[in-house]
Design a protein around this motif. Structure first.
Motif, PDB file in Angstrom:
ATOM      1  N   LEU A  91     -14.818  42.498  -7.744  1.00 62.37           N
ATOM      2  CA  LEU A  91     -13.901  42.869  -6.673  1.00 62.37           C
ATOM      3  C   LEU A  91     -13.203  41.596  -6.214  1.00 62.37           C
ATOM      4  CD1 LEU A  91     -12.980  45.086  -4.628  1.00 62.37           C
ATOM      5  CD2 LEU A  91     -14.768  44.215  -3.127  1.00 62.37           C
ATOM      6  N   VAL A 135      -5.993  44.551  -3.721  1.00 65.92           N
ATOM      7  CA  VAL A 135      -7.393  44.448  -4.120  1.00 65.92           C
ATOM      8  C   VAL A 135      -7.446  44.795  -5.603  1.00 65.92           C
ATOM      9  CG1 VAL A 135      -9.714  45.397  -3.837  1.00 65.92           C
ATOM     10  CG2 VAL A 135      -8.252  45.068  -1.838  1.00 65.92           C
ATOM     11  N   VAL A 182      -9.967  45.636  -8.800  1.00 68.30           N
ATOM     12  CA  VAL A 182     -11.300  46.031  -9.245  1.00 68.30           C
ATOM     13  C   VAL A 182     -11.297  45.943 -10.763  1.00 68.30           C
ATOM     14  CG1 VAL A 182     -13.009  47.884  -9.358  1.00 68.30           C
ATOM     15  CG2 VAL A 182     -11.621  47.586  -7.286  1.00 68.30           C
ATOM     16  N   ARG A 201     -13.118  53.818  -7.066  1.00 67.71           N
ATOM     17  CA  ARG A 201     -12.872  52.964  -5.899  1.00 67.71           C
ATOM     18  C   ARG A 201     -14.143  52.356  -5.324  1.00 67.71           C
ATOM     19  NH1 ARG A 201     -11.254  57.777  -4.759  1.00 67.71           N
ATOM     20  NH2 ARG A 201     -12.419  57.883  -2.829  1.00 67.71           N
ATOM     21  N   LEU A 224     -17.769  50.075  -5.802  1.00 66.77           N
ATOM     22  CA  LEU A 224     -18.565  49.104  -6.542  1.00 66.77           C
ATOM     23  C   LEU A 224     -19.935  48.992  -5.887  1.00 66.77           C
ATOM     24  CD1 LEU A 224     -15.841  46.400  -7.062  1.00 66.77           C
ATOM     25  CD2 LEU A 224     -17.056  47.567  -8.886  1.00 66.77           C
TER      26      LEU A 224
END
Length: 128
Positions: A40, A47, A49, A103, A105
């Motif tokens: 992340l 953002v 990922v 979305r 982690l």
């Protein structure tokens, strides 16, 4: 070799990645966390990922104008951080399970502080 979620081969920099994804690839990021199921990276405007090779989800970049918040659970052994997107209902896990989606982690106990820094950086920049 068994890949346990709380284990991993950490190098001297604390990087648990085995596929070249990690802090070095995100030098411009405000916060970078390498978790058990991906990396992340929080930038000023987005953002990112990046998933491990074993993940069923693809890498994803989400601009902050699509993020309205973040769901964070520290957990006892395994926690999670989930991006909350504008117009998308956040997923919830079951009684004994965490949400699993593109979305979210998951992180072990040793990565909780990095996850908190990421959460704070996202909340500070999110649209919500």
């Amino acid at each position: 070799m068994i890949d346990l979620p709380w284990g991993g081969d950490r190098d001297d920099a604390g990087d648990t990645s085995t596929d070249g994804v990690g802090e070095q690839a995100h030098a411009e990021a405000v916060v970078v966390c390498v978790f058990q199921d991906g990396t992340l990276a929080v930038y000023e405007d987005r953002v990112v990922v990046e998933r491990t090779a074993r993940s069923r989800f693809d890498d994803r970049t989400v601009p902050f104008d699509e993020i309205c918040g973040v769901d964070f659970a520290g957990g006892i052994t395994i926690g999670y951080i989930q991006l909350e997107l504008v117009g998308v209902t956040p997923d919830t896990g079951g009684l004994l399970s965490d949400p699993v989606n593109e979305r979210t982690l998951h992180f072990g106990w040793g990565d909780k502080e990095c996850a908190k820094r990421a959460r704070d950086a996202i909340v500070e920049r999110a649209r919500g």
